[in-house]
Design an enzyme around this catalytic site. Structure first.
Site, mmCIF file in Angstrom:
data_model
loop_
_atom_site.group_PDB
_atom_site.id
_atom_site.type_symbol
_atom_site.label_atom_id
_atom_site.label_comp_id
_atom_site.label_asym_id
_atom_site.label_seq_id
_atom_site.Cartn_x
_atom_site.Cartn_y
_atom_site.Cartn_z
ATOM 1 N N ASN A 10 0.872 -1.179 0.000
ATOM 2 C CA ASN A 10 0.000 0.000 0.000
ATOM 3 C C ASN A 10 0.905 1.223 0.000
ATOM 4 O O ASN A 10 1.528 1.527 1.011
ATOM 5 C CB ASN A 10 -0.891 -0.027 1.258
ATOM 6 C CG ASN A 10 -1.645 1.272 1.456
ATOM 7 O OD1 ASN A 10 -1.817 2.058 0.523
ATOM 8 N ND2 ASN A 10 -2.093 1.516 2.678
ATOM 9 N N TRP A 11 0.970 1.882 -1.150
ATOM 10 C CA TRP A 11 1.917 2.996 -1.286
ATOM 11 C C TRP A 11 1.439 4.280 -0.604
ATOM 12 O O TRP A 11 2.206 5.213 -0.461
ATOM 13 C CB TRP A 11 2.159 3.286 -2.764
ATOM 14 C CG TRP A 11 3.074 2.319 -3.433
ATOM 15 C CD1 TRP A 11 3.770 1.294 -2.844
ATOM 16 C CD2 TRP A 11 3.415 2.292 -4.828
ATOM 17 N NE1 TRP A 11 4.524 0.643 -3.794
ATOM 18 C CE2 TRP A 11 4.316 1.220 -5.017
ATOM 19 C CE3 TRP A 11 3.039 3.044 -5.938
ATOM 20 C CZ2 TRP A 11 4.849 0.912 -6.263
ATOM 21 C CZ3 TRP A 11 3.566 2.734 -7.181
ATOM 22 C CH2 TRP A 11 4.467 1.679 -7.345
ATOM 23 N N LYS A 12 0.149 4.354 -0.269
ATOM 24 C CA LYS A 12 -0.400 5.611 0.282
ATOM 25 C C LYS A 12 -0.125 6.755 -0.707
ATOM 26 O O LYS A 12 -0.122 6.509 -1.899
ATOM 27 C CB LYS A 12 0.168 5.864 1.680
ATOM 28 C CG LYS A 12 0.061 4.607 2.544
ATOM 29 C CD LYS A 12 0.325 4.801 3.993
ATOM 30 C CE LYS A 12 0.151 3.461 4.706
ATOM 31 N NZ LYS A 12 0.238 3.571 6.153
ATOM 32 N N HIS A 95 -9.321 1.469 5.006
ATOM 33 C CA HIS A 95 -8.023 1.598 5.671
ATOM 34 C C HIS A 95 -8.161 2.543 6.873
ATOM 35 O O HIS A 95 -8.933 3.496 6.827
ATOM 36 C CB HIS A 95 -6.980 2.138 4.694
ATOM 37 C CG HIS A 95 -5.599 2.106 5.263
ATOM 38 N ND1 HIS A 95 -5.124 3.089 6.099
ATOM 39 C CD2 HIS A 95 -4.604 1.195 5.142
ATOM 40 C CE1 HIS A 95 -3.884 2.780 6.464
ATOM 41 N NE2 HIS A 95 -3.539 1.643 5.894
ATOM 42 N N GLU A 97 -6.452 4.908 7.922
ATOM 43 C CA GLU A 97 -6.252 6.338 7.609
ATOM 44 C C GLU A 97 -7.514 6.940 6.993
ATOM 45 O O GLU A 97 -7.829 8.111 7.217
ATOM 46 C CB GLU A 97 -5.020 6.510 6.709
ATOM 47 C CG GLU A 97 -3.742 6.312 7.512
ATOM 48 C CD GLU A 97 -2.562 5.777 6.726
ATOM 49 O OE1 GLU A 97 -2.573 5.832 5.485
ATOM 50 O OE2 GLU A 97 -1.613 5.277 7.371
ATOM 51 N N GLU A 165 -5.324 -4.788 10.657
ATOM 52 C CA GLU A 165 -4.252 -3.823 10.881
ATOM 53 C C GLU A 165 -4.521 -3.060 12.173
ATOM 54 O O GLU A 165 -5.274 -2.077 12.172
ATOM 55 C CB GLU A 165 -4.188 -2.824 9.721
ATOM 56 C CG GLU A 165 -3.899 -3.457 8.386
ATOM 57 C CD GLU A 165 -3.293 -2.455 7.421
ATOM 58 O OE1 GLU A 165 -2.171 -2.701 6.967
ATOM 59 O OE2 GLU A 165 -3.925 -1.424 7.145
ATOM 60 N N GLY A 171 2.608 2.186 10.663
ATOM 61 C CA GLY A 171 3.574 3.271 10.493
ATOM 62 C C GLY A 171 4.322 3.640 11.762
ATOM 63 O O GLY A 171 4.971 4.681 11.825
ATOM 64 N N SER A 203 3.556 -2.238 10.275
ATOM 65 C CA SER A 203 5.013 -2.307 10.475
ATOM 66 C C SER A 203 5.607 -3.663 10.081
ATOM 67 O O SER A 203 6.506 -4.173 10.757
ATOM 68 C CB SER A 203 5.378 -1.933 11.917
ATOM 69 O OG SER A 203 4.982 -0.590 12.179
ATOM 70 N N GLY A 224 2.920 -1.209 4.226
ATOM 71 C CA GLY A 224 2.961 0.204 3.847
ATOM 72 C C GLY A 224 4.385 0.629 3.542
ATOM 73 O O GLY A 224 4.897 0.411 2.445
ATOM 74 N N GLY A 225 5.054 1.212 4.537
ATOM 75 C CA GLY A 225 6.400 1.779 4.354
ATOM 76 C C GLY A 225 7.382 0.884 3.608
ATOM 77 O O GLY A 225 8.070 1.346 2.684
HETATM 78 P P1 PGA Z 1 3.036 0.240 7.584
HETATM 79 O O1 PGA Z 1 1.576 0.515 6.987
HETATM 80 O O2 PGA Z 1 3.522 -1.053 6.977
HETATM 81 O O3 PGA Z 1 3.869 1.427 7.122
HETATM 82 O O4 PGA Z 1 2.897 0.157 9.050
HETATM 83 C C1 PGA Z 1 0.646 -0.533 6.840
HETATM 84 C C2 PGA Z 1 -0.618 -0.021 6.201
HETATM 85 O O5 PGA Z 1 -0.993 1.135 6.466
HETATM 86 O O6 PGA Z 1 -1.280 -0.736 5.436
#
Ligand code: PGA
Length: 240
Positions: A10-12, A95, A97, A165, A171, A203, A224-225
């Site tokens: 997930n690149w955001k 998600h 966010e 999640e 993050g 993470s 994500g990251g």
């Molecule tokens: P993260 O994000 O791996 O940077 O913790 C996960 C996500 O938001 O799907």
């Protein structure tokens, strides 16, 4: 039941059109011989270039959100059919966010899931508790409500993936322990049944992914990251 693993990135809000194409071209050969399915949720603007770059590879391209309406006067929104038209094969919905920064409710997410499935997209539905909820021992209650409301009236399970999640792990560099993740997945499995794929997210990195993937109720990860760099994402895929 043994399921092929799913590794989703997930690149955001990262990467331009050219950066997305470049990333996919670098990633594709690195994961060509790997077992898991490889999914990348990219910004709307990069869907087409990423999909073109993924042609002939095992990398599947999707979006990170959409609107539930078929079409209409919804300034700034994107529909499921537009995603398909741009080349998306799946969409991430709900998600944390989206829930927390943009105030999305389970009811809104439920309408999106229905629309996405109806139009032919696969769906990664995200659920997860906050740290306060976990500390107050409300994790199961919160997850049950998120699932019941977000999936209300939905029979189709074939194209549904659920990502667990925990909000406190996204993050933060503080992933759930594999034990807590497995316990929670075991609970979610009791609600969802055997046929739904379930991913852990929060993470996930190349050096901790193996412990998650070895758990009986974890069918893959949402990253994500660590999905922003092709080598690091490939290292995760290669362990699946
Ligand atoms: P993260 O994000 O791996 O940077 O913790 C996960 C996500 O938001 O799907």
């Amino acid at each position: 039941m043994k399921r092929p693993k799913v590794i989703a990135g997930n690149w955001k809000m990262y990467k331009t059109v050219a950066e997305a194409a470049d990333f996919v071209k670098k990633l594709a050969p690195l994961v060509a011989a790997s077992q898991p399915e490889v999914l990348l949720a990219v910004p709307y603007t990069a869907i087409r270039s990423a999909r073109d770059a993924a042609q002939g590879s095992k990398v599947q391209i999707g979006a990170q959100n959409m609107n539930d309406a078929r079409e209409g006067a919804f300034t700034g929104e994107i529909s499921a059919s537009m995603l398909l038209d741009a080349g998306a094969q799946f969409v991430v919905l709900g998600h944390s966010e989206r829930r927390h920064i943009f105030g999305e409710s389970n009811q809104f997410i439920n309408r999106k899931v229905k629309r996405a499935l109806k139009e032919g997209l696969r769906v990664i539905l995200c659920v997860g508790e906050s740290s306060q909820e976990r500390e107050a021992d409300q994790t199961e209650e919160v997850l049950r409500k998120q699932l019941e409301e977000s999936l209300s009236g939905i029979e189709e399970k074939q194209r549904l993936i659920v990502a667990y999640e925990p909000v406190w792990a996204i993050g933060t560099g503080r992933s759930a322990s594999a034990e807590i993740a497995q316990q929670t997945h075991f609970f979610l499995r009791s609600l969802l049944g055997e046929e739904v794929w379930m991913l852990y997210g929060g993470s996930v990195k190349p050096d901790n992914v193996a412990e998650f993937l070895s758990q009986p109720d974890i069918d893959g990860v949402l990253v994500g990251g660590a999905s922003l760099d092709p080598e690091s994402f490939a290292k995760i895929v290669q362990q699946g």
